[in-house]
Design a protein around this motif. Sequence first.
Motif, PDB file in Angstrom:
ATOM      1  N   SER A  16       0.605  -1.686   0.204  1.00  0.00           N
ATOM      2  CA  SER A  16       0.068  -0.099   0.365  1.00  0.00           C
ATOM      3  C   SER A  16       0.675   0.924  -0.619  1.00  0.00           C
ATOM      4  O   SER A  16       2.163   0.845  -0.244  1.00  0.00           O
ATOM      5  CB  SER A  16      -0.685  -0.057   0.863  1.00  0.00           C
ATOM      6  N   ASP A  37       4.941  -7.589   2.747  1.00  0.00           N
ATOM      7  CA  ASP A  37       4.300  -6.899   3.515  1.00  0.00           C
ATOM      8  C   ASP A  37       3.213  -8.591   3.931  1.00  0.00           C
ATOM      9  O   ASP A  37       3.001  -9.176   4.021  1.00  0.00           O
ATOM     10  CB  ASP A  37       3.225  -6.190   2.705  1.00  0.00           C
ATOM     11  N   ASP A  63       5.901 -10.368   8.219  1.00  0.00           N
ATOM     12  CA  ASP A  63       5.295  -9.033   9.052  1.00  0.00           C
ATOM     13  C   ASP A  63       6.246  -9.216   9.474  1.00  0.00           C
ATOM     14  O   ASP A  63       7.341  -9.788  10.025  1.00  0.00           O
ATOM     15  CB  ASP A  63       4.069 -10.141  10.327  1.00  0.00           C
ATOM     16  N   TYR A 155       3.781   6.559  18.415  1.00  0.00           N
ATOM     17  CA  TYR A 155       4.215   6.577  17.167  1.00  0.00           C
ATOM     18  C   TYR A 155       5.617   7.568  17.264  1.00  0.00           C
ATOM     19  O   TYR A 155       6.638   6.581  16.612  1.00  0.00           O
ATOM     20  CB  TYR A 155       3.208   7.075  16.515  1.00  0.00           C
ATOM     21  N   ILE A 190       1.745  12.430   4.020  1.00  0.00           N
ATOM     22  CA  ILE A 190       0.904  11.957   2.634  1.00  0.00           C
ATOM     23  C   ILE A 190      -0.480  10.891   2.418  1.00  0.00           C
ATOM     24  O   ILE A 190      -0.812  10.181   3.329  1.00  0.00           O
ATOM     25  CB  ILE A 190       2.048  10.776   2.553  1.00  0.00           C
ATOM     26  N   THR A 192      -2.243   8.063   1.995  1.00  0.00           N
ATOM     27  CA  THR A 192      -2.097   6.979   1.877  1.00  0.00           C
ATOM     28  C   THR A 192      -3.102   6.379   2.943  1.00  0.00           C
ATOM     29  O   THR A 192      -3.976   7.386   3.098  1.00  0.00           O
ATOM     30  CB  THR A 192      -0.825   5.929   2.917  1.00  0.00           C
TER      31      THR A 192
HETATM   32  P1  NAD Z   1       0.159   2.378   4.986  1.00  0.00           P
HETATM   33  O1  NAD Z   1      -0.966   2.116   5.435  1.00  0.00           O
HETATM   34  O2  NAD Z   1      -0.703   3.153   3.069  1.00  0.00           O
HETATM   35  O3  NAD Z   1       1.648   1.619   4.121  1.00  0.00           O
HETATM   36  C1  NAD Z   1       1.806   1.007   5.575  1.00  0.00           C
HETATM   37  C2  NAD Z   1       2.112  -1.204   4.557  1.00  0.00           C
HETATM   38  O4  NAD Z   1       2.398  -1.271   6.022  1.00  0.00           O
HETATM   39  C3  NAD Z   1       0.762  -1.413   4.739  1.00  0.00           C
HETATM   40  O5  NAD Z   1       0.947  -2.489   3.101  1.00  0.00           O
HETATM   41  C4  NAD Z   1       0.880  -2.535   5.948  1.00  0.00           C
HETATM   42  O6  NAD Z   1       0.299  -3.634   5.479  1.00  0.00           O
HETATM   43  C5  NAD Z   1       2.253  -3.094   6.119  1.00  0.00           C
HETATM   44  N1  NAD Z   1       1.875  -3.323   7.248  1.00  0.00           N
HETATM   45  C6  NAD Z   1       1.591  -2.460   8.921  1.00  0.00           C
HETATM   46  N2  NAD Z   1       1.686  -3.530   9.159  1.00  0.00           N
HETATM   47  C7  NAD Z   1       3.458  -4.761   9.059  1.00  0.00           C
HETATM   48  C8  NAD Z   1       3.882  -5.507   9.195  1.00  0.00           C
HETATM   49  N3  NAD Z   1       3.351  -5.874  10.404  1.00  0.00           N
HETATM   50  N4  NAD Z   1       4.996  -5.999   8.707  1.00  0.00           N
HETATM   51  C9  NAD Z   1       4.932  -5.877   7.227  1.00  0.00           C
HETATM   52  N5  NAD Z   1       4.000  -5.161   6.907  1.00  0.00           N
HETATM   53  C10 NAD Z   1       2.964  -4.401   7.650  1.00  0.00           C
HETATM   54  O7  NAD Z   1       0.576   4.122   5.207  1.00  0.00           O
HETATM   55  P2  NAD Z   1       2.169   4.488   4.423  1.00  0.00           P
HETATM   56  O8  NAD Z   1       1.939   5.651   5.240  1.00  0.00           O
HETATM   57  O9  NAD Z   1       2.174   4.472   2.688  1.00  0.00           O
HETATM   58  O10 NAD Z   1       3.183   4.596   4.987  1.00  0.00           O
HETATM   59  C11 NAD Z   1       4.676   3.778   5.145  1.00  0.00           C
HETATM   60  C12 NAD Z   1       5.466   4.510   6.137  1.00  0.00           C
HETATM   61  O11 NAD Z   1       5.296   5.945   5.788  1.00  0.00           O
HETATM   62  C13 NAD Z   1       5.105   3.798   7.463  1.00  0.00           C
HETATM   63  O12 NAD Z   1       6.272   3.672   8.291  1.00  0.00           O
HETATM   64  C14 NAD Z   1       4.760   5.471   7.759  1.00  0.00           C
HETATM   65  O13 NAD Z   1       4.630   5.705   9.294  1.00  0.00           O
HETATM   66  C15 NAD Z   1       5.040   6.127   7.310  1.00  0.00           C
HETATM   67  N6  NAD Z   1       4.763   7.831   7.127  1.00  0.00           N
HETATM   68  C16 NAD Z   1       4.078   7.550   6.359  1.00  0.00           C
HETATM   69  C17 NAD Z   1       2.963   9.007   6.642  1.00  0.00           C
HETATM   70  C18 NAD Z   1       1.712   9.238   5.744  1.00  0.00           C
HETATM   71  O14 NAD Z   1       1.272  10.471   5.899  1.00  0.00           O
HETATM   72  N7  NAD Z   1       0.473   8.728   5.509  1.00  0.00           N
HETATM   73  C19 NAD Z   1       3.588   9.942   6.820  1.00  0.00           C
HETATM   74  C20 NAD Z   1       5.109   9.802   7.819  1.00  0.00           C
HETATM   75  C21 NAD Z   1       5.424   8.630   7.702  1.00  0.00           C
END
Ligand code: NAD
Length: 272
Positions: A16, A37, A63, A155, A190, A192
Motif C-alpha cells: 500500500s 507485507d 510481518d 508513534y 502523504i 495513503t
Molecule cells: P499504508 O498504511 O498505506 O502502508 C503501510 C503498509 O505497511 C501496509 O501495506 C501495511 O499492510 C504494511 N504493514 C503494516 N504492518 C506491517 C508489518 N508488521 N509487517 C509488514 N508490513 C506491515 O501507510 P504509508 O503511509 O504508506 O506508510 C508507509 C510508512 O511511511 C510508514 O512507516 C509510515 O509510518 C510512514 N509515514 C507515513 C506518513 C503519511 O502521511 N502517510 C507520514 C509519515 C511517515
Amino acid sequence: MTHFTDKVAVVTGAGSGIGRALSVELARRGAKLAICDVDTTGLAETEALVKAAGGEVRSDTLDVSQRELVLTYADSIADHFGKVNMVFNNAGIAFTGDVEEMSFKDIDRVMDVDFWGVVSGTKAFLPHLIASGDGHIINISSIFGLFSVPTQSAYNAAKFAVRGFTEALRQEMKLAKRPVKVTCVHPGGIATNIARNGEQVEGRDHDKLANSFDKMARTSPEKAAKVILKGVEKNKARVLIGADAWVLDKFVRVTGSKYQGLVTSFSKRSGL
Ligand code: NAD
C-alpha cells in the motif's frame, strides 16, 4: 541506465501507499524488487503493478515485527538474487490515544512494527548490503520523528527512535568505511491508507480521525517515492517530503522547546 538499474531493492510494507509507489518507481528505473507485507491482497496488487512496469519481482508475506522471520527472509532474498543493494524499511502502522488511555500492549504493538521492524530489517540485511560492495539502507521515520504531538506518543517514540538509530548507523558506516549509505526519511502528510488502516483507543472516532488526516495529507505517494529516490541518488542523510515537512521542521528548529505549547494550542482548537 539509471542509478537503480540492476540493483536489488527490498521494500517492506509494499502492499500500500508509499511502499507500493516506491516499488513501482524502482521497477520503472530498472531495479529488481523484493517486496513484502503482512497484507497478502495488497501485496499481490503491488506485484502486478511492478510486473506491468517491467520489473523483476519476488513477493513474500512477512510481518516485520517477527524478528526470526525477518532474519530468514533476508538470507533467502540474498540467495535468490545473489546480492542485496537497497533496503527500504517502510512498513508502519498508526495508533491514536493519550498515554493515560493506552495499554502497554497498544504501545508495544506500535514499537514492534514501527521501531523494532526497522531495527530487524536493518540488522538482518546489513551483512548482505556490506557484501554487495554498494549498499544503501533507507529507513522511513516521519515528521513525527522531528516533533511530538498529543495522542501520538507511541508513534512519536517509534519515529524518534528510528531517526536516532538511523543517524547513528550512518555515522558508524562512515567511520568503519563500510560500502553502505544510510538515509532517514521524514514524510509530512502523504495521501495513503495509514490513518484508515490505523487503530485508536476506545472512544475515539476512527472515521473522524481518518477524515482529518485525509484533509491534511497533501502529497501523493507517487510524489513521495520520487522525492525518496532523489534523496537516495544524492546520498542524503535526511529527506523531508512535502511543504508541510519543510515548514514544520523549520518551525521546530526556530521555536526550540516552545513548539510544544504552540502545538498544544493548535490541537485544542482543532479538537484532534
Ligand atoms: P499504508 O498504511 O498505506 O502502508 C503501510 C503498509 O505497511 C501496509 O501495506 C501495511 O499492510 C504494511 N504493514 C503494516 N504492518 C506491517 C508489518 N508488521 N509487517 C509488514 N508490513 C506491515 O501507510 P504509508 O503511509 O504508506 O506508510 C508507509 C510508512 O511511511 C510508514 O512507516 C509510515 O509510518 C510512514 N509515514 C507515513 C506518513 C503519511 O502521511 N502517510 C507520514 C509519515 C511517515
